[in-house]
Motif scaffolding. Sequence first.
Motif, PDB file in Angstrom:
ATOM      1  N   CYS A 171       0.842  -1.194   0.000  1.00  0.00           N
ATOM      2  CA  CYS A 171       0.000   0.000   0.000  1.00  0.00           C
ATOM      3  C   CYS A 171       0.878   1.245   0.000  1.00  0.00           C
ATOM      4  O   CYS A 171       1.819   1.346   0.797  1.00  0.00           O
ATOM      5  CB  CYS A 171      -0.921   0.011   1.213  1.00  0.00           C
ATOM      6  N   VAL A 172       0.546   2.186  -0.878  1.00  0.00           N
ATOM      7  CA  VAL A 172       1.351   3.393  -1.050  1.00  0.00           C
ATOM      8  C   VAL A 172       0.445   4.619  -0.935  1.00  0.00           C
ATOM      9  O   VAL A 172      -0.596   4.673  -1.602  1.00  0.00           O
ATOM     10  CB  VAL A 172       2.029   3.410  -2.434  1.00  0.00           C
ATOM     11  N   PRO A 173       0.798   5.603  -0.111  1.00  0.00           N
ATOM     12  CA  PRO A 173       0.040   6.852  -0.126  1.00  0.00           C
ATOM     13  C   PRO A 173       0.034   7.444  -1.533  1.00  0.00           C
ATOM     14  O   PRO A 173       1.078   7.481  -2.213  1.00  0.00           O
ATOM     15  CB  PRO A 173       0.820   7.746   0.849  1.00  0.00           C
ATOM     16  N   ALA A 174      -1.122   7.889  -1.984  1.00  0.00           N
ATOM     17  CA  ALA A 174      -1.234   8.402  -3.352  1.00  0.00           C
ATOM     18  C   ALA A 174      -0.279   9.564  -3.598  1.00  0.00           C
ATOM     19  O   ALA A 174       0.212   9.742  -4.719  1.00  0.00           O
ATOM     20  CB  ALA A 174      -2.676   8.826  -3.627  1.00  0.00           C
ATOM     21  N   SER A 175       0.010  10.353  -2.563  1.00  0.00           N
ATOM     22  CA  SER A 175       0.900  11.504  -2.721  1.00  0.00           C
ATOM     23  C   SER A 175       2.337  11.093  -3.010  1.00  0.00           C
ATOM     24  O   SER A 175       3.146  11.917  -3.447  1.00  0.00           O
ATOM     25  CB  SER A 175       0.869  12.368  -1.457  1.00  0.00           C
ATOM     26  N   GLU A 176       2.682   9.823  -2.758  1.00  0.00           N
ATOM     27  CA  GLU A 176       4.042   9.347  -2.978  1.00  0.00           C
ATOM     28  C   GLU A 176       4.190   8.597  -4.299  1.00  0.00           C
ATOM     29  O   GLU A 176       5.283   8.167  -4.663  1.00  0.00           O
ATOM     30  CB  GLU A 176       4.462   8.427  -1.827  1.00  0.00           C
ATOM     31  N   LEU A 177       3.094   8.472  -5.027  1.00  0.00           N
ATOM     32  CA  LEU A 177       3.042   7.624  -6.208  1.00  0.00           C
ATOM     33  C   LEU A 177       3.087   8.477  -7.473  1.00  0.00           C
ATOM     34  O   LEU A 177       2.607   9.608  -7.498  1.00  0.00           O
ATOM     35  CB  LEU A 177       1.733   6.835  -6.174  1.00  0.00           C
ATOM     36  N   ALA A 178       3.671   7.908  -8.536  1.00  0.00           N
ATOM     37  CA  ALA A 178       3.654   8.556  -9.846  1.00  0.00           C
ATOM     38  C   ALA A 178       3.451   7.497 -10.912  1.00  0.00           C
ATOM     39  O   ALA A 178       3.784   6.322 -10.712  1.00  0.00           O
ATOM     40  CB  ALA A 178       4.959   9.312 -10.099  1.00  0.00           C
ATOM     41  N   LEU A 179       2.903   7.906 -12.039  1.00  0.00           N
ATOM     42  CA  LEU A 179       2.800   6.992 -13.165  1.00  0.00           C
ATOM     43  C   LEU A 179       4.194   6.594 -13.634  1.00  0.00           C
ATOM     44  O   LEU A 179       5.088   7.433 -13.744  1.00  0.00           O
ATOM     45  CB  LEU A 179       2.037   7.642 -14.316  1.00  0.00           C
ATOM     46  N   LYS A 180       4.384   5.311 -13.897  1.00  0.00           N
ATOM     47  CA  LYS A 180       5.672   4.840 -14.394  1.00  0.00           C
ATOM     48  C   LYS A 180       5.915   5.426 -15.783  1.00  0.00           C
ATOM     49  O   LYS A 180       5.035   5.398 -16.634  1.00  0.00           O
ATOM     50  CB  LYS A 180       5.686   3.312 -14.469  1.00  0.00           C
ATOM     51  N   PRO A 181       7.110   5.962 -16.020  1.00  0.00           N
ATOM     52  CA  PRO A 181       7.412   6.434 -17.372  1.00  0.00           C
ATOM     53  C   PRO A 181       7.237   5.297 -18.387  1.00  0.00           C
ATOM     54  O   PRO A 181       7.747   4.190 -18.174  1.00  0.00           O
ATOM     55  CB  PRO A 181       8.876   6.876 -17.278  1.00  0.00           C
ATOM     56  N   VAL A 182       6.553   5.571 -19.470  1.00  0.00           N
ATOM     57  CA  VAL A 182       6.261   4.500 -20.426  1.00  0.00           C
ATOM     58  C   VAL A 182       7.515   4.044 -21.160  1.00  0.00           C
ATOM     59  O   VAL A 182       7.570   2.925 -21.670  1.00  0.00           O
ATOM     60  CB  VAL A 182       5.181   4.942 -21.440  1.00  0.00           C
ATOM     61  N   GLY A 183       8.532   4.889 -21.188  1.00  0.00           N
ATOM     62  CA  GLY A 183       9.731   4.557 -21.933  1.00  0.00           C
ATOM     63  C   GLY A 183      10.692   3.619 -21.227  1.00  0.00           C
ATOM     64  O   GLY A 183      11.726   3.253 -21.801  1.00  0.00           O
ATOM     65  N   ILE A 184      10.392   3.226 -19.990  1.00  0.00           N
ATOM     66  CA  ILE A 184      11.253   2.307 -19.256  1.00  0.00           C
ATOM     67  C   ILE A 184      10.412   1.154 -18.719  1.00  0.00           C
ATOM     68  O   ILE A 184       9.192   1.254 -18.608  1.00  0.00           O
ATOM     69  CB  ILE A 184      12.000   2.997 -18.098  1.00  0.00           C
ATOM     70  N   ASP A 185      11.084   0.058 -18.371  1.00  0.00           N
ATOM     71  CA  ASP A 185      10.366  -1.102 -17.850  1.00  0.00           C
ATOM     72  C   ASP A 185      10.298  -1.046 -16.325  1.00  0.00           C
ATOM     73  O   ASP A 185      10.817  -0.123 -15.689  1.00  0.00           O
ATOM     74  CB  ASP A 185      11.002  -2.407 -18.340  1.00  0.00           C
ATOM     75  N   HIS A 186       9.655  -2.041 -15.736  1.00  0.00           N
ATOM     76  CA  HIS A 186       9.478  -2.041 -14.289  1.00  0.00           C
ATOM     77  C   HIS A 186      10.812  -2.184 -13.546  1.00  0.00           C
ATOM     78  O   HIS A 186      10.950  -1.659 -12.433  1.00  0.00           O
ATOM     79  CB  HIS A 186       8.531  -3.175 -13.874  1.00  0.00           C
ATOM     80  N   LEU A 187      11.766  -2.888 -14.123  1.00  0.00           N
ATOM     81  CA  LEU A 187      13.062  -3.037 -13.458  1.00  0.00           C
ATOM     82  C   LEU A 187      13.745  -1.682 -13.312  1.00  0.00           C
ATOM     83  O   LEU A 187      14.229  -1.330 -12.224  1.00  0.00           O
ATOM     84  CB  LEU A 187      13.963  -3.993 -14.239  1.00  0.00           C
ATOM     85  N   GLN A 188      13.803  -0.930 -14.385  1.00  0.00           N
ATOM     86  CA  GLN A 188      14.432   0.387 -14.324  1.00  0.00           C
ATOM     87  C   GLN A 188      13.648   1.327 -13.417  1.00  0.00           C
ATOM     88  O   GLN A 188      14.230   2.106 -12.654  1.00  0.00           O
ATOM     89  CB  GLN A 188      14.549   0.966 -15.732  1.00  0.00           C
ATOM     90  N   ALA A 189      12.324   1.260 -13.500  1.00  0.00           N
ATOM     91  CA  ALA A 189      11.500   2.135 -12.665  1.00  0.00           C
ATOM     92  C   ALA A 189      11.686   1.818 -11.187  1.00  0.00           C
ATOM     93  O   ALA A 189      11.760   2.722 -10.348  1.00  0.00           O
ATOM     94  CB  ALA A 189      10.033   2.008 -13.059  1.00  0.00           C
ATOM     95  N   ALA A 190      11.772   0.539 -10.834  1.00  0.00           N
ATOM     96  CA  ALA A 190      11.982   0.168  -9.439  1.00  0.00           C
ATOM     97  C   ALA A 190      13.344   0.612  -8.944  1.00  0.00           C
ATOM     98  O   ALA A 190      13.529   0.906  -7.757  1.00  0.00           O
ATOM     99  CB  ALA A 190      11.844  -1.350  -9.274  1.00  0.00           C
TER     100      ALA A 190
END
Length: 338
Positions: free
Chosen positions: A117-136
Amino acid sequence: MTEMMRAVRLHEFGGPEVLLYEDARRPVAARGEVLVRVHAASINPPDLYLRDGYRALPSEWQPHPAFPLILGTDVSGIVAAIGDSVSEFHLGDEVYAMVRFPQDVMKGSSAYAEYVCVPASELALKPVGIDHLQAAGAPMSLLTAWQFLVELGHDAANPFQSFPHVPVPLEGKTVLVNGAGGGVGHLAVQVAKWKGARVIAVASGKHEALLHDLGADQFIDYTKISPETAAQDVDLVIDAVGGSNMERFLNVIKPGGALFLVNPVGFSGQDDAAARGITVSSTQVRSNGAQLAEAGRLLDDGTIRVVIDSTFPLTDASAAHERASRGGLQGKIVLIAG
């Protein structure tokens, strides 16, 4: 009936072997929160410190959490459920975040799991140009570089000093990044370059080709020559390493320049810095979804990229921690959750 998930949990402090992959209760999104199905999570130094019980701290500062706990702050995944009063995210959105840091630093932010669970204020849409590994791999390291070099983004009290940290203009300036091959360092090199600085990267020789590729104008192999003898007239040093003798960097900075310390514990050169007219400053990185959204545009278009040192399945988090403990990382270690 309580829904379950798999997670990496601690029942005691210790070495990597205390990380156990087991069943845990799936969290439920509260008001203002989003439940994220985790695809990947990355490892950061606070994970190692908490697993070990922060033994380097004085005993009165050491954590006394309720076990079991789940480590980890950095995640990338997909929105699985939405709590009340959340309108900016939708089921199925790909998102990334640094979760509840530093407020949960002593009890675990629960990212090493199938769901968090993540507070919405701490969340952002993942950049579409990268995969989940890079985003994490991005959130804590990128937010650290961003809050040190671009915008602090909050008005919380600074735990390291009596005054707020203030980034300095970088266009046309010379910036030295110590620890440039690591998680924070390789992103600080790129952020400084994006802001118009001439960048000197300090790391071991194995990182030289990568750091030039990431935009470094000059490379110093600290195993062959000390950076304080190889560099001079620097406007800003950002030290992403810490440890002993951080004071040596004062010798390379111009009067009126600055020394930014990602880990300032042990620095004892305040009087010398003041005599030279050098500002010494630090801050504690804090979760910030708006900044991740802004920085995410640079990840999306390739201006900044996240380098992955190695990946491990979530089931083998102990091996990932062993890799982290050996040091010499080139970028980030990422756990694959599914």
